[in-house]
Write a protein that holds these residues in place. Structure first.
Motif, short mmCIF file in Angstrom:
data_model
loop_
_atom_site.label_atom_id
_atom_site.label_comp_id
_atom_site.label_asym_id
_atom_site.label_seq_id
_atom_site.Cartn_x
_atom_site.Cartn_y
_atom_site.Cartn_z
N THR A 69 34.06 30.90 18.10
CA THR A 69 34.74 29.61 17.89
C THR A 69 33.73 28.62 17.31
N ASN A 105 39.96 20.14 18.52
CA ASN A 105 39.36 20.87 19.62
C ASN A 105 38.54 22.01 19.02
N CYS A 107 37.06 24.33 20.40
CA CYS A 107 37.21 25.60 21.12
C CYS A 107 38.40 26.40 20.60
N LEU A 108 39.31 25.75 19.90
CA LEU A 108 40.54 26.42 19.47
C LEU A 108 40.55 26.71 17.98
N THR A 109 39.37 26.85 17.41
CA THR A 109 39.31 27.18 16.00
C THR A 109 38.10 28.07 15.78
N LEU A 110 38.22 29.00 14.85
CA LEU A 110 37.10 29.90 14.57
C LEU A 110 36.15 29.23 13.58
N MET A 113 36.72 29.87 9.95
CA MET A 113 37.85 29.21 9.28
C MET A 113 37.43 27.90 8.63
N HIS A 114 36.18 27.50 8.83
CA HIS A 114 35.74 26.18 8.37
C HIS A 114 34.67 26.26 7.29
N TYR B 6 38.73 40.11 9.70
CA TYR B 6 39.06 38.75 9.26
C TYR B 6 39.03 38.66 7.74
N LEU B 33 44.88 31.45 18.85
CA LEU B 33 43.55 31.71 19.42
C LEU B 33 43.57 31.57 20.94
N ASP B 48 43.43 34.61 7.16
CA ASP B 48 43.28 33.16 7.20
C ASP B 48 43.94 32.57 5.96
#
Lengths: 216, 328
Positions: A69, A105, A107-110, A113-114, B6, B33, B48
């Motif tokens: 995360t 948050n 904690c709720l995203t990988l 993904m960013h 992924y 998640l 994704d």
């Protein structure tokens, strides 16, 4: 080395390079997947995914298990332990950071993904001797007891005040098309994603109000 | 969390192709998640889709709005056009989750979020939605938050969305694309399935089918509101919610588009309730009759019995508010 399974395709579950901190995403689940991890260990391969992040203005290149995360990447891979892990399920808000200026948050995203995103954590908001208005107000109004939720409260409130300045209404705003006054009710509603188990809420609201007045 | 492969999708073509091969889409990830950490869901592959250009809100030719599937709940709630012309949608979104979650959760993901039934989340308990054929622990369990309409002997879970309830009242249409490039349009009622004997199947979407947008028809005359009743004042799921669009003319109701949340496996709408109201002069007796109709087949399971009177009172209250406002 990243294992490229296909274009832009990566696999999780591999071993990390020796000496790497263990991604906390795997804590508590290792026992259940011992067999699987063991198999990967035999292959002795690593399957990280490359992710570029700008954290508090500094570019970072990370190679992470895709399961990591954003919160675990910050805390365990970059040593930025200001963002806290409370519930790890998006319920408490202790992990709140800003991504491209918006509070989320972490904690709720990988982290993967960013790729390319700009992240601001509590470490990027102020420093001892150079506190932000909100940080100063949390001190002067005694907006905390144990302090565990405070970094999340301050990151959240920093972005929340931007939302108010942008004219965003909330659930308790009477007129959806007008501006919202920053009443106690408005601050409480807008900050409901940040819990404080010490229940310092009245002082948190006061601190936010004070900081908002100062910046206004 | 279990290991997964992924992929960063570069186009809807590759995304839908991967998904047709068994991968699961991830957008905001705020629900997926959470479920993956608990291993309630354990996709072997994630696609994704965040880089796809599905994040715009555009006006349609007939005066409606096309909302890209990746538009966040915040951006949708705060869109000036939505706030002005479809306030029930803005209100529903702002009544849901927290500021942080709304910044990440997307339109498509909100529609496809899973139930918050405690037994669905608890892998030690039987749940036909999580594990078909294992049974339903909720029927005789702690079912305070669960459904009273549209249930089956196999599942009494609710759909947790506020946004979808408002969209249902607004006759929104979902647009999708499949891996063969074909597209289709579904109204929300047709998107969702009732649990029947396969509560694990929640929508008619096929493997590889991606929601690309939600289209709102042109705004209609009338008053709009979203009333949400919950256990705490903020950041909680609905026990009962009502999205209402009500118009009046010459003292009579000319439109009563009503959708209900927190009470059914999908955003609930009952054409017979609306037919009973349209053309009539508003009165408490009329609203009670509407509630009778709505709840004719409602069934509580013990701890959620209170939802029958609560739904009735919320409906009567919303209709009173909307018809009074329309008269002034």
């Amino acid at each position: 080395m990243p294992i490229i399974v296909g274009p832009n395709r990566f696999r999780s579950g591999g071993m990390l390079p020796q000496g790497s901190p263990l991604p906390a995403a795997t804590y508590g689940t290792l026992h259940a997947y011992h067999g699987l991890l063991l198999q990967d260990r035999i292959n002795s391969e690593t399957f990280p995914v490359q992710t570029h992040l700008t954290i508090n203005g500094t570019q970072q290149r990370l190679e992470l298990d895709p399961r990591t995360t954003l919160l675990d990447a910050l805390r365990h891979h970059l040593g930025l332990t200001g963002s806290k892990k409370g519930c790890d399920h998006g319920q408490c808000g202790a992990c709140t950071v800003m991504v491209n200026g918006r509070r989320i948050n972490s904690c709720l995203t990988l982290a993967c993904m960013h790729d390319g995103d700009e992240v601001t954590t509590i470490e990027g908001i102020g420093q001892p001797g150079n506190l932000s208005d909100l940080q100063e107000a949390f001190v002067s109004e005694d907006g905390f007891q144990c302090g565990y939720c405070t970094p999340g409260q301050i990151c959240s409130a920093t972005a929340m005040l931007d939302e108010v300045r942008s004219g965003w209404p909330s659930h308790v705003t009477d007129d959806l098309t007008g501006d919202a006054a920053l009443t106690t009710e408005e601050i409480s509603e807008r900050m409901s994603g940040n819990l404080c188990r010490c229940a310092a809420y009245p002082n948190i609201v006061e601190a936010i109000r004070k900081a908002a007045e100062k910046t206004a | 969390m279990r290991p997964f492969e992924y992929t960063r999708a570069q186009s809807t073509e590759t995304a839908t192709r991967d998904a047709a091969g068994g991968a699961m889409f991830i957008a905001g990830g705020t629900n997926l998640l959470d479920l993956m950490k608990l291993e309630v869901m354990a996709p072997a592959e994630l696609v994704d889709i965040n880089r796809l250009e599905l994040d715009r809100i555009e006006e349609t030719e007939d005066g409606g709005l096309r909302i890209g599937a990746l538009v966040t709940n915040s951006d949708l709630a705060n869109d000036t056009r939505v706030r002005r012309d479809w306030p029930v949608l803005s209100r529903a979104l702002l009544a849901g989750a927290s500021g942080q979650l709304r910044n990440k959760a997307t339109t498509g993901g909100n529609l496809l979020q899973r139930t918050r039934c405690l037994y669905f989340y608890d892998r030690a308990m039987a749940c036909n939605k999580r594990e078909p054929g294992s049974g339903c622990s909720a029927r005789e369990g702690f079912n305070r938050i669960l459904a009273i309409l549209g249930t089956s002997e196999h599942c009494i879970a609710t759909h947790p969305s506020d946004m979808a309830v408002a969209m249902r009242a607004l006759d929104a249409v979902v647009e999708t694309v499949k891996d063969d490039g074909s597209t289709r349009r579904l109204n929300l009622d047709d998107l969702y399935l009732l649990p029947g004997d396969r509560p694990d199947r929640e929508t008619v979407l096929e493997p590889g089918e991606l929601i690309t947008a939600v289209v709102l028809p042109a705004p209609v005359a009338g008053r709009q509101t979203y009333r949400k009743v919950r256990d705490r004042a903020s950041y909680a799921f609905a026990l009962v919610s009502v999205a209402g669009v009500v118009a009046m003319e010459d003292g009579r109701i000319t439109r009563a588009d009503l959708a209900f949340g927190g009470v059914a496996p999908k955003p609930w709408r009952d054409p017979q309730v609306e037919a009973l109201l349209v053309g009539q002069t508003p009165s408490e007796a009329l609203f009670e009759k509407a509630a009778d109709q709505l709840l004719a087949e409602a069934e509580g399971f013990g701890a959620n019995d209170f939802k029958l009177p609560l739904t009735r009172r919320t409906l009567v209250s919303v209709l009173t508010e909307l018809t009074q406002e329309a008269r002034t």
